[in-house]
Design a protein around this motif. Structure first.
Motif, mmCIF file in Angstrom:
data_model
loop_
_atom_site.group_PDB
_atom_site.id
_atom_site.type_symbol
_atom_site.label_atom_id
_atom_site.label_comp_id
_atom_site.label_asym_id
_atom_site.label_seq_id
_atom_site.Cartn_x
_atom_site.Cartn_y
_atom_site.Cartn_z
ATOM 1 N N CYS A 228 23.128 52.246 131.144
ATOM 2 C CA CYS A 228 21.912 51.641 131.694
ATOM 3 C C CYS A 228 20.723 51.865 130.773
ATOM 4 N N GLY A 229 20.617 53.066 130.213
ATOM 5 C CA GLY A 229 19.542 53.360 129.265
ATOM 6 C C GLY A 229 19.608 52.474 128.036
ATOM 7 N N GLN A 230 20.824 52.269 127.503
ATOM 8 C CA GLN A 230 20.978 51.405 126.334
ATOM 9 C C GLN A 230 20.625 49.957 126.645
ATOM 10 N N MET A 231 20.941 49.508 127.863
ATOM 11 C CA MET A 231 20.585 48.140 128.243
ATOM 12 C C MET A 231 19.076 47.995 128.410
ATOM 13 N N GLU A 232 18.401 49.046 128.888
ATOM 14 C CA GLU A 232 16.940 49.005 128.968
ATOM 15 C C GLU A 232 16.328 48.967 127.573
ATOM 16 N N VAL A 233 16.909 49.699 126.631
ATOM 17 C CA VAL A 233 16.443 49.654 125.242
ATOM 18 C C VAL A 233 16.604 48.242 124.687
ATOM 19 N N LEU A 234 17.748 47.610 124.975
ATOM 20 C CA LEU A 234 17.985 46.241 124.515
ATOM 21 C C LEU A 234 16.939 45.288 125.087
ATOM 22 N N ILE A 325 31.284 59.337 146.948
ATOM 23 C CA ILE A 325 31.686 57.942 146.773
ATOM 24 C C ILE A 325 30.454 57.056 146.630
ATOM 25 N N PHE A 326 29.329 57.455 147.230
ATOM 26 C CA PHE A 326 28.089 56.690 147.058
ATOM 27 C C PHE A 326 27.644 56.696 145.605
ATOM 28 N N ILE A 327 27.768 57.842 144.916
ATOM 29 C CA ILE A 327 27.379 57.923 143.508
ATOM 30 C C ILE A 327 28.216 56.952 142.675
ATOM 31 N N PHE A 328 29.530 56.936 142.899
ATOM 32 C CA PHE A 328 30.391 56.014 142.155
ATOM 33 C C PHE A 328 29.962 54.564 142.384
ATOM 34 N N CYS A 329 29.720 54.204 143.638
ATOM 35 C CA CYS A 329 29.339 52.826 143.950
ATOM 36 C C CYS A 329 27.932 52.509 143.442
ATOM 37 N N TYR A 330 27.039 53.485 143.528
ATOM 38 C CA TYR A 330 25.650 53.267 143.109
ATOM 39 C C TYR A 330 25.552 53.030 141.607
ATOM 40 N N ILE A 331 26.264 53.827 140.810
ATOM 41 C CA ILE A 331 26.184 53.636 139.360
ATOM 42 C C ILE A 331 26.854 52.319 138.951
ATOM 43 N N GLU A 337 23.620 45.457 137.742
ATOM 44 C CA GLU A 337 22.252 44.965 137.842
ATOM 45 C C GLU A 337 21.581 44.908 136.470
ATOM 46 N N GLN A 338 21.783 45.948 135.654
ATOM 47 C CA GLN A 338 21.172 45.962 134.320
ATOM 48 C C GLN A 338 21.780 44.874 133.439
ATOM 49 N N CYS A 339 23.082 44.618 133.582
ATOM 50 C CA CYS A 339 23.710 43.524 132.823
ATOM 51 C C CYS A 339 23.071 42.186 133.175
ATOM 52 N N ARG A 340 22.815 41.959 134.454
ATOM 53 C CA ARG A 340 22.169 40.711 134.873
ATOM 54 C C ARG A 340 20.739 40.622 134.350
ATOM 55 N N LYS A 341 20.053 41.766 134.321
ATOM 56 C CA LYS A 341 18.662 41.773 133.870
ATOM 57 C C LYS A 341 18.531 41.391 132.404
ATOM 58 N N MET A 368 26.866 35.966 127.798
ATOM 59 C CA MET A 368 27.553 37.259 127.770
ATOM 60 C C MET A 368 27.068 38.164 128.893
ATOM 61 N N SER A 369 25.795 38.061 129.254
ATOM 62 C CA SER A 369 25.257 38.897 130.335
ATOM 63 C C SER A 369 25.852 38.499 131.677
ATOM 64 N N ASN A 370 26.066 37.198 131.866
ATOM 65 C CA ASN A 370 26.611 36.722 133.138
ATOM 66 C C ASN A 370 28.087 37.038 133.299
ATOM 67 N N SER A 371 28.783 37.273 132.193
ATOM 68 C CA SER A 371 30.216 37.589 132.267
ATOM 69 C C SER A 371 30.503 38.997 131.767
ATOM 70 N N SER A 372 29.535 39.899 131.943
ATOM 71 C CA SER A 372 29.676 41.251 131.402
ATOM 72 C C SER A 372 30.657 42.084 132.216
ATOM 73 N N ILE A 373 31.027 43.209 131.634
ATOM 74 C CA ILE A 373 31.983 44.118 132.263
ATOM 75 C C ILE A 373 31.317 44.840 133.430
ATOM 76 N N THR A 374 32.053 44.971 134.523
ATOM 77 C CA THR A 374 31.587 45.757 135.664
ATOM 78 C C THR A 374 32.526 46.938 135.867
ATOM 79 N N LEU A 375 32.004 47.991 136.451
ATOM 80 C CA LEU A 375 32.828 49.162 136.749
ATOM 81 C C LEU A 375 33.627 48.888 138.010
ATOM 82 N N THR A 376 34.909 49.199 137.966
ATOM 83 C CA THR A 376 35.789 48.906 139.100
ATOM 84 C C THR A 376 36.599 50.139 139.472
ATOM 85 N N ALA A 377 37.180 50.080 140.660
ATOM 86 C CA ALA A 377 38.134 51.098 141.107
ATOM 87 C C ALA A 377 39.528 50.534 140.916
#
Length: 406
Positions: A228-234, A325-331, A337-341, A368-377
């Motif tokens: 997330c920090g790297q995406m904010e830098v971008l 489990i909230f931490i996993f889902c929140y991150i 969200e940062q990918c979309r931004k 590329m932002s619209n088709s970016s990688i998401t974290l999954t279980a």
């Protein structure tokens, strides 16, 4: 002398910033032998493997006797359900521990990328963004560790020591209840000093289990928050794409190249992060759904029997697992969200001022932002706030079924 002093200060700042990102996670992972190191001697590698064997031994010591006790010795349904919870949590810990060792190379690569990002950063605004995100990651790790060890302290220390000693039905003796069930087919834990030794070993094993839970959650928080920090830098770079900045290229082409290469680095980092975390997240997803259901059931049953200590203990464990489990889902939500931004920011800049076909680079970044990688279980369930609500709903639906059946 002045150049040497500046160089030393730069090195000190770099090490301080790297520690800001990874230190707390290293403190949790290293004692349990899952912190990946790049340059280790044969002796150090043997030491790590010895730690792994010891951890597996403690986990087996807690898990195997408990499962045998539930299957072979417990007859009433409530106690079977009550003692199944600790065994399932222990099984979760064994799987997560194995997966962290299995994905050691992915974790090592992610940590090396974090170190490289701190080394390459130069502008104060970018550094400020990364520092803020690193501090946020530390706060998440601290909260997760606090909740986990609070549950450990109550369940493994407060609950057994505050309970009255048990009078044996077939012998003239009393003994202290254990935190976790232990099969009498292996050893009779009613007699001293066996009772005290098993109790202490269970406390150590319990600390290990909760350390593994904290390590998995902390690792996920560290890796995702850095992304997330790297995406904010971008996004900060995108603001200066048109007019430039002192540390960016002198030409538009150079700045476009920097933005695109940074975006590619982030996507590669997210790919490695997803590879390292997806199975761990899947175990957490399934295990927390089951354990939240069981802990809710324990809270209801213990409150009916007016056992305040047990009720408070299970409430704390319920809160800690829900927060986990909230931490996993929140991150996961944060990363998505940062990918979309990034796509939104690319559109919001004055891209129409770019000369000629250079405007097309914005189309590429948005796509590329619209088709970016998401974290999954387990590459099956996308980690998001909606997933967290589904976990809670599913857990309480199973809880209602369990109450009806029992």
């Amino acid at each position: 002398m002045q150049k040497t002093s500046v160089h030393k200060k730069t090195i000190d700042d770099y090490e301080k910033n790297v520690n800001l990102s990874i230190q707390w996670c290293r403190w949790i992972l290293k004692p349990i032998g899952v912190w990946p190191t790049s340059d280790v001697t044969g002796t150090q590698k043997c030491m790590y493997r010895l730690i792994n064997v010891m951890c597996y031994s403690f986990l087996s010591f807690l898990c195997v006797p408990g499962i045998l006790y539930v299957i072979l010795e417990v007859e009433d349904v409530y106690n079977q359900i009550k003692f199944f919870g600790p065994s399932s949590f222990c099984m979760m810990a064994i799987m997560k521990y194995y997966l962290m060792i299995l994905h050691e190379n992915d974790i090592r690569d992610c940590i090396q990328r974090i170190e490289l990002d701190w080394k390459n950063i130069s502008h104060d605004d970018d550094k400020k963004i990364m520092v803020e995100n690193a501090k946020f990651g530390r706060q998440l790790i601290a909260l997760c560790t606090f909740f986990m060890y609070s549950g450990f302290a109550f369940y493994y220390v407060v609950l057994p020591t505050s309970a009255d000693k048990i009078q044996a039905a077939d012998a003239n003796l009393t003994f202290m209840p254990l935190a976790c069930p232990f099969s009498s087919l292996i050893i009779d834990t009613r007699y001293s000093p066996t009772n005290e030794i098993v109790f202490l070993l269970q406390v150590v094993a319990g600390a290990l289990i909760h350390s593994i839970a904290s390590a998995a959650c902390g690792l996920a928080a560290m890796l995702a928050v850095h992304a997330c920090g790297q995406m904010e830098v971008l996004m900060n770079w995108l603001k200066h794409l048109i007019d430039g900045r002192s540390d960016m290229g002198d030409t538009v082409d150079a700045r476009i190249a920097s933005v695109v290469s940074q975006h590619v680095r982030i996507l590669k980092y997210l790919t490695r992060t997803e590879g390292a975390l997806q199975l761990i997240s899947f175990v957490e997803f399934l295990g927390c759904t089951l354990d939240i259901c069981l802990l809710g059931y324990y809270v209801i049953m213990e409150s009916k029997s007016n056992d305040i200590t047990s009720t408070v203990t299970y409430i704390i464990l319920l809160i800690s697992l829900t927060f986990n489990i909230f931490i996993f889902c929140y991150i996961g939500e944060l990363v998505a969200e940062q990918c979309r931004k990034i796509g939104e920011m690319t559109y919001m800049i004055e891209w129409y001022r770019l000369p000629g076909n250079k405007k097309l680079c914005c189309v590429l970044i948005i796509a590329m932002s619209n088709s970016s990688i998401t974290l999954t279980a387990g590459n099956m369930v996308e980690l998001s706030i909606e997933t967290f609500t589904n976990v809670v709903k599913t857990a309480f639906a199973f809880l209602n079924v369990l109450r009806t059946l029992t």
